[in-house]
Scaffold this motif. Structure first.
Motif, PDB file in Angstrom:
ATOM      1  N   ARG A 261      16.219  57.503  42.473  1.00  0.00           N
ATOM      2  CA  ARG A 261      16.105  58.945  42.222  1.00  0.00           C
ATOM      3  C   ARG A 261      15.540  59.585  43.464  1.00  0.00           C
ATOM      4  NH1 ARG A 261      13.164  56.488  37.821  1.00  0.00           N
ATOM      5  NH2 ARG A 261      14.160  56.975  35.643  1.00  0.00           N
ATOM      6  N   ALA A 262      14.836  58.946  44.518  1.00  0.00           N
ATOM      7  CA  ALA A 262      14.482  59.540  45.503  1.00  0.00           C
ATOM      8  C   ALA A 262      15.601  59.833  46.647  1.00  0.00           C
ATOM      9  CB  ALA A 262      13.362  58.668  46.424  1.00  0.00           C
ATOM     10  N   LYS A 263      16.729  59.114  46.167  1.00  0.00           N
ATOM     11  CA  LYS A 263      18.040  59.847  47.187  1.00  0.00           C
ATOM     12  C   LYS A 263      18.651  60.993  46.647  1.00  0.00           C
ATOM     13  CE  LYS A 263      18.689  54.847  48.852  1.00  0.00           C
ATOM     14  NZ  LYS A 263      19.952  53.861  48.693  1.00  0.00           N
ATOM     15  N   GLY A 264      18.312  61.316  45.564  1.00  0.00           N
ATOM     16  CA  GLY A 264      18.897  62.509  45.031  1.00  0.00           C
ATOM     17  C   GLY A 264      19.921  62.306  43.933  1.00  0.00           C
ATOM     18  N   LEU A 265      19.755  61.107  43.466  1.00  0.00           N
ATOM     19  CA  LEU A 265      20.884  60.878  42.468  1.00  0.00           C
ATOM     20  C   LEU A 265      20.344  61.591  40.876  1.00  0.00           C
ATOM     21  CD1 LEU A 265      21.944  57.084  42.975  1.00  0.00           C
ATOM     22  CD2 LEU A 265      23.266  59.135  43.362  1.00  0.00           C
ATOM     23  N   ARG A 266      21.337  61.997  40.231  1.00  0.00           N
ATOM     24  CA  ARG A 266      21.311  62.689  39.332  1.00  0.00           C
ATOM     25  C   ARG A 266      20.440  61.356  37.971  1.00  0.00           C
ATOM     26  NH1 ARG A 266      25.200  63.797  36.154  1.00  0.00           N
ATOM     27  NH2 ARG A 266      26.660  63.339  37.636  1.00  0.00           N
ATOM     28  N   ASP A 267      19.802  61.895  36.970  1.00  0.00           N
ATOM     29  CA  ASP A 267      19.166  60.920  36.089  1.00  0.00           C
ATOM     30  C   ASP A 267      20.167  60.227  35.426  1.00  0.00           C
ATOM     31  OD1 ASP A 267      16.327  60.158  35.072  1.00  0.00           O
ATOM     32  OD2 ASP A 267      17.203  60.863  33.252  1.00  0.00           O
ATOM     33  N   ASP A 268      21.133  60.815  35.034  1.00  0.00           N
ATOM     34  CA  ASP A 268      22.069  60.274  34.205  1.00  0.00           C
ATOM     35  C   ASP A 268      22.947  59.120  35.151  1.00  0.00           C
ATOM     36  OD1 ASP A 268      23.861  59.970  31.745  1.00  0.00           O
ATOM     37  OD2 ASP A 268      25.425  60.669  33.216  1.00  0.00           O
TER      38      ASP A 268
END
Length: 357
Positions: A261-268
């Protein structure tokens, strides 16, 4: 130049000699392979012992069923004592139990499961005839309830505590607690016979109407297949849903998900690419167990819907009792579960290297 070797100096380090062929020096990869092969051997021995235990159990268990197979086969007709003795000799029922058992085990090791009392045909032939119908029914249901269970289980865990999670979990548990034969009868009453404004849309039983071929035959079989599959899916998908939900909940607080998540990936993407693959390990075992049960079929569902598979054949064999056919079907059912459990145990270390090391 002198050809004599000079003595080694005190404190000097001589280079290691090359390993001889067959030496015990092994690298980490070789040790890992050896450990896995030892693990595989243990599982194979355990499966063989379990199969032999099933063979013994199938022989003695069904001889506790009350009733004389010969009298059942005569159907209450007047039969002389000589004819009864001849029939008992034909099926080996006049032999001592220990001799019947040794003959049964010896033939089973060669793939001969005996001859059916009521059909007068080899048991293995009757099983082979009924197996495609069972695989069609339970295989279709298996694919559907596995896919539905994994999908709903992952979504419920990701939205833990919300309305969707509570609804799916409660609904699945409710259906899972319903007896499959009762649900099947309810579907026959409402969707086959029809109740009030609901017309009868599906056949009450069987696998085909008859007299059709080609694409029309496929549609006819699918029409007969609908209600039994719905019954099995409704009852069985809850187990996969609950296991998948529980496994994913255990992964929810892991550091690697926080990093993703910290790398900016979407939750899905975090759920599909990172969380679900790691949460699938316990579900893989359950999938293989369910796959073994697929061969066993759904005895109650096949009986309710008059489906011509192994389950219906087992019910017919119990009504006599047709001991060779009952024993053969019981052995096939149990062997399928044992083999699939063994395959799950063998595949699991490949997915998780900590297992079997």
């Amino acid at each position: 130049m002198s050809t004599e070797s000079t003595p080694a100096l005190a404190g000097s380090v001589e280079p290691p000699e090359p390993a001889e062929p067959g030496s015990t020096s092994r690298g980490p990869r070789s040790r890992t392979l050896t450990a896995y092969l030892r693990y595989v051997a243990g599982k194979l021995v355990g499966a063989a012992v379990s199969l032999f235990a099933v063979l013994v159990t199938s022989f003695f268990l069904f001889r506790l069923i009350p009733g004389d197979p010969v009298k059942q086969m005569t159907g209450g007709r007047q039969v002389s004592s000589e004819q009864i003795r001849a029939m008992r000799a034909e099926f080996g029922l006049d032999l001592p139990v220990w001799e019947q058992f040794t003959q049964y085990c010896g033939k089973a090791l060669t793939g001969d499961l005996g001859t059916s009392y009521q059909f007068h045909a080899p048991v293995i032939d009757k099983i082979t005839e009924a197996l495609p119908a069972t695989l069609l029914l339970t295989g279709t249901a298996f694919l559907l309830y596995t896919a539905i269970g994994i999908w709903l289980g992952s979504r419920s865990a990701w939205r833990n505590g919300k309305f969707g999670d509570r609804f799916h979990t409660a609904f699945a548990l409710t259906l899972y607690s319903v007896p499959s034969f009762w649900l099947g009868l309810l579907l026959i009453i409402t969707l086959s016979v029809g109740v009030g404004p609901i017309p009868g849309m599906f056949p009450t039983g069987g696998m085909e109407t008859g007299g059709k071929d080609g694409f029309a035959y496929v549609l006819d079989v699918g029409h007969h297949l609908a209600l039994p599959v719905i019954t099995l899916v409704a009852v069985e998908y809850a187990r996969t849903l609950l296991v998948m939900r529980s496994s994913l909940l255990d992964e929810m607080g892991s550091d690697y998900l926080t990093t993703a998540r910290a790398k900016g990936l979407r939750d899905d993407l975090v759920r599909r690419r990172h969380a679900i693959p790691n949460a699938m390990l316990p579900t893989v075992t359950l999938i293989f167990v369910n796959l073994g049960n697929t061969v066993a079929g759904a005895i109650l569902v096949e009986t309710v819907f008059s489906w011509p598979g192994l389950g219906g054949l087992f019910y017919q064999a119990l009504s006599v009792p047709d001991l060779p056919l009952v024993q053969g079907l019981f052995f096939v059912f149990a062997a399928a579960v044992i083999v699939m459990n063994m395959l799950a145990d063998l595949i699991y270390p490949l997915l998780d290297p900590r297992v079997g090391r």
